[in-house]
Design a protein around this motif. Structure first.
Motif, PDB file in Angstrom:
ATOM      1  N   ASN A   8       0.823  -1.220   0.000  1.00  0.00           N
ATOM      2  CA  ASN A   8       0.000   0.000   0.000  1.00  0.00           C
ATOM      3  C   ASN A   8       0.856   1.268   0.000  1.00  0.00           C
ATOM      4  O   ASN A   8       0.701   2.142   0.850  1.00  0.00           O
ATOM      5  N   THR A   9       1.737   1.343  -0.964  1.00  0.00           N
ATOM      6  CA  THR A   9       2.709   2.440  -1.044  1.00  0.00           C
ATOM      7  C   THR A   9       2.770   2.981  -2.462  1.00  0.00           C
ATOM      8  O   THR A   9       2.603   2.237  -3.427  1.00  0.00           O
ATOM      9  N   PHE A  10       3.026   4.279  -2.566  1.00  0.00           N
ATOM     10  CA  PHE A  10       3.262   4.893  -3.872  1.00  0.00           C
ATOM     11  C   PHE A  10       4.644   5.523  -3.868  1.00  0.00           C
ATOM     12  O   PHE A  10       4.960   6.353  -3.020  1.00  0.00           O
ATOM     13  N   ILE A  11       5.476   5.096  -4.814  1.00  0.00           N
ATOM     14  CA  ILE A  11       6.806   5.671  -4.989  1.00  0.00           C
ATOM     15  C   ILE A  11       6.686   6.754  -6.055  1.00  0.00           C
ATOM     16  O   ILE A  11       6.384   6.471  -7.213  1.00  0.00           O
ATOM     17  N   GLU A  12       6.890   7.997  -5.639  1.00  0.00           N
ATOM     18  CA  GLU A  12       6.819   9.137  -6.550  1.00  0.00           C
ATOM     19  C   GLU A  12       8.168   9.332  -7.237  1.00  0.00           C
ATOM     20  O   GLU A  12       9.203   8.916  -6.713  1.00  0.00           O
ATOM     21  N   ILE A  13       8.151   9.992  -8.386  1.00  0.00           N
ATOM     22  CA  ILE A  13       9.410  10.225  -9.096  1.00  0.00           C
ATOM     23  C   ILE A  13      10.334  11.080  -8.222  1.00  0.00           C
ATOM     24  O   ILE A  13       9.884  11.803  -7.337  1.00  0.00           O
ATOM     25  N   ALA A  14      11.623  10.983  -8.496  1.00  0.00           N
ATOM     26  CA  ALA A  14      12.630  11.711  -7.731  1.00  0.00           C
ATOM     27  C   ALA A  14      12.445  13.218  -7.872  1.00  0.00           C
ATOM     28  O   ALA A  14      12.043  13.704  -8.933  1.00  0.00           O
ATOM     29  N   ASP A  15      12.766  13.936  -6.803  1.00  0.00           N
ATOM     30  CA  ASP A  15      12.677  15.395  -6.834  1.00  0.00           C
ATOM     31  C   ASP A  15      13.559  15.997  -7.922  1.00  0.00           C
ATOM     32  O   ASP A  15      13.235  17.038  -8.484  1.00  0.00           O
ATOM     33  N   ASP A  16      14.676  15.349  -8.219  1.00  0.00           N
ATOM     34  CA  ASP A  16      15.580  15.894  -9.233  1.00  0.00           C
ATOM     35  C   ASP A  16      15.458  15.185 -10.588  1.00  0.00           C
ATOM     36  O   ASP A  16      16.350  15.272 -11.421  1.00  0.00           O
ATOM     37  N   SER A  17      14.317  14.523 -10.809  1.00  0.00           N
ATOM     38  CA  SER A  17      14.096  13.880 -12.105  1.00  0.00           C
ATOM     39  C   SER A  17      14.139  14.945 -13.194  1.00  0.00           C
ATOM     40  O   SER A  17      13.512  15.996 -13.053  1.00  0.00           O
ATOM     41  N   PRO A  18      14.856  14.679 -14.285  1.00  0.00           N
ATOM     42  CA  PRO A  18      14.975  15.695 -15.333  1.00  0.00           C
ATOM     43  C   PRO A  18      13.723  15.844 -16.197  1.00  0.00           C
ATOM     44  O   PRO A  18      13.657  16.744 -17.022  1.00  0.00           O
ATOM     45  N   LEU A  90      13.640   3.923 -13.629  1.00  0.00           N
ATOM     46  CA  LEU A  90      12.248   4.244 -13.977  1.00  0.00           C
ATOM     47  C   LEU A  90      11.719   5.377 -13.110  1.00  0.00           C
ATOM     48  O   LEU A  90      11.034   6.277 -13.601  1.00  0.00           O
ATOM     49  N   THR A  91      12.016   5.338 -11.815  1.00  0.00           N
ATOM     50  CA  THR A  91      11.509   6.351 -10.891  1.00  0.00           C
ATOM     51  C   THR A  91      12.448   7.551 -10.763  1.00  0.00           C
ATOM     52  O   THR A  91      12.012   8.647 -10.440  1.00  0.00           O
ATOM     53  N   LYS A  92      13.734   7.343 -11.031  1.00  0.00           N
ATOM     54  CA  LYS A  92      14.711   8.422 -10.893  1.00  0.00           C
ATOM     55  C   LYS A  92      14.848   9.252 -12.162  1.00  0.00           C
ATOM     56  O   LYS A  92      15.022  10.461 -12.098  1.00  0.00           O
ATOM     57  N   ARG A  93      14.776   8.601 -13.309  1.00  0.00           N
ATOM     58  CA  ARG A  93      15.130   9.267 -14.561  1.00  0.00           C
ATOM     59  C   ARG A  93      14.010   9.323 -15.601  1.00  0.00           C
ATOM     60  O   ARG A  93      13.928  10.260 -16.382  1.00  0.00           O
ATOM     61  N   TYR A  94      13.147   8.293 -15.623  1.00  0.00           N
ATOM     62  CA  TYR A  94      12.206   8.168 -16.737  1.00  0.00           C
ATOM     63  C   TYR A  94      10.769   8.555 -16.412  1.00  0.00           C
ATOM     64  O   TYR A  94       9.880   8.377 -17.231  1.00  0.00           O
ATOM     65  N   GLY A  95      10.497   9.079 -15.221  1.00  0.00           N
ATOM     66  CA  GLY A  95       9.187   9.659 -14.933  1.00  0.00           C
ATOM     67  C   GLY A  95       8.076   8.684 -14.593  1.00  0.00           C
ATOM     68  O   GLY A  95       6.904   8.992 -14.819  1.00  0.00           O
ATOM     69  N   TRP A  96       8.408   7.532 -14.024  1.00  0.00           N
ATOM     70  CA  TRP A  96       7.394   6.543 -13.665  1.00  0.00           C
ATOM     71  C   TRP A  96       7.251   6.434 -12.155  1.00  0.00           C
ATOM     72  O   TRP A  96       8.238   6.253 -11.441  1.00  0.00           O
ATOM     73  N   GLY A  97       6.012   6.533 -11.672  1.00  0.00           N
ATOM     74  CA  GLY A  97       5.713   6.231 -10.287  1.00  0.00           C
ATOM     75  C   GLY A  97       5.359   4.755 -10.171  1.00  0.00           C
ATOM     76  O   GLY A  97       4.906   4.145 -11.143  1.00  0.00           O
ATOM     77  N   VAL A  98       5.577   4.186  -8.989  1.00  0.00           N
ATOM     78  CA  VAL A  98       5.289   2.771  -8.766  1.00  0.00           C
ATOM     79  C   VAL A  98       4.289   2.644  -7.626  1.00  0.00           C
ATOM     80  O   VAL A  98       4.533   3.125  -6.517  1.00  0.00           O
ATOM     81  N   HIS A  99       3.162   2.010  -7.920  1.00  0.00           N
ATOM     82  CA  HIS A  99       2.169   1.740  -6.886  1.00  0.00           C
ATOM     83  C   HIS A  99       2.273   0.277  -6.477  1.00  0.00           C
ATOM     84  O   HIS A  99       2.282  -0.613  -7.324  1.00  0.00           O
ATOM     85  N   TYR A 109       2.913   4.045 -13.270  1.00  0.00           N
ATOM     86  CA  TYR A 109       2.054   5.155 -13.666  1.00  0.00           C
ATOM     87  C   TYR A 109       2.928   6.336 -14.065  1.00  0.00           C
ATOM     88  O   TYR A 109       3.785   6.774 -13.286  1.00  0.00           O
ATOM     89  N   GLY A 110       2.720   6.836 -15.274  1.00  0.00           N
ATOM     90  CA  GLY A 110       3.491   7.978 -15.759  1.00  0.00           C
ATOM     91  C   GLY A 110       3.202   9.228 -14.953  1.00  0.00           C
ATOM     92  O   GLY A 110       2.053   9.485 -14.587  1.00  0.00           O
ATOM     93  N   ALA A 111       4.243  10.009 -14.690  1.00  0.00           N
ATOM     94  CA  ALA A 111       4.106  11.218 -13.870  1.00  0.00           C
ATOM     95  C   ALA A 111       3.122  12.213 -14.442  1.00  0.00           C
ATOM     96  O   ALA A 111       2.575  13.039 -13.713  1.00  0.00           O
ATOM     97  N   ASP A 112       2.869  12.149 -15.738  1.00  0.00           N
ATOM     98  CA  ASP A 112       1.953  13.079 -16.385  1.00  0.00           C
ATOM     99  C   ASP A 112       0.530  12.520 -16.486  1.00  0.00           C
ATOM    100  O   ASP A 112      -0.344  13.163 -17.054  1.00  0.00           O
ATOM    101  N   SER A 113       0.277  11.359 -15.885  1.00  0.00           N
ATOM    102  CA  SER A 113      -1.042  10.728 -16.000  1.00  0.00           C
ATOM    103  C   SER A 113      -1.982  11.152 -14.872  1.00  0.00           C
ATOM    104  O   SER A 113      -1.548  11.550 -13.786  1.00  0.00           O
TER     105      SER A 113
END
Length: 136
Positions: A8-18, A90-99, A109-113
């Motif tokens: 039951n966790t969501f990993i958000e993209i890194a704060d410094d993701s480009p 995926l979470t640091k560089r490519y903009g994917w969150g993980v649920h 889940y794409g950060a723009d979704s």
């Protein structure tokens, strides 16, 4: 036995993701990168695998582990701590969150979704950020 699984966790993209729009990890030469293997496994089968399943599969593929040795090699692999999906490109560089759901099975889940934005606001989930690429 160590684990990389979240419940039951969501990993958000890194704060410094480009980037702010999810990207499919590009191939580099003939061999797939860890990010390619992770992406294909999770995107094609959302909520089928745990983080442990995905990360061990990358290790097995990269090290050409024979099918008959998988069980023993998995035990060895998780006998010590391993980097989790927070350290994935995926979470640091490519903009994917993980649920990770209540069973620890994961989906991307794409950060723009809209789904990503919904998960970010979901107070029932534990929230963690992907690891930063650079030290602050």
């Amino acid at each position: 036995m160590h684990t990389t699984n979240y419940i039951n966790t969501f990993i958000e993209i890194a704060d410094d993701s480009p980037i702010t729009t999810a990207q499919i990890p590009p191939l580099k030469g003939e061999n797939k990168t860890a990010a390619n293997i992770q992406f294909e496994m999770i995107i094609d089968h959302p909520y089928k695998y745990t983080s442990d399943d995905v990360l061990f599969n990358v290790y097995a593929v990269k090290n050409n582990i024979h099918k008959s040795d998988l069980k023993e090699e998995r035990e060895k692999f998780f006998s010590k701590g391993q980097p989790c999906m927070r350290a994935s490109a995926l979470t640091k560089r490519y903009g994917w969150g993980v649920h990770a759901n209540e069973e620890g099975k994961i989906a991307l889940y794409g950060a723009d979704s809209d789904e990503y934005k919904k998960f970010v606001k979901d107070k029932k989930l534990q929230h963690v950020k992907a690891m930063r690429s650079k030290k602050a």
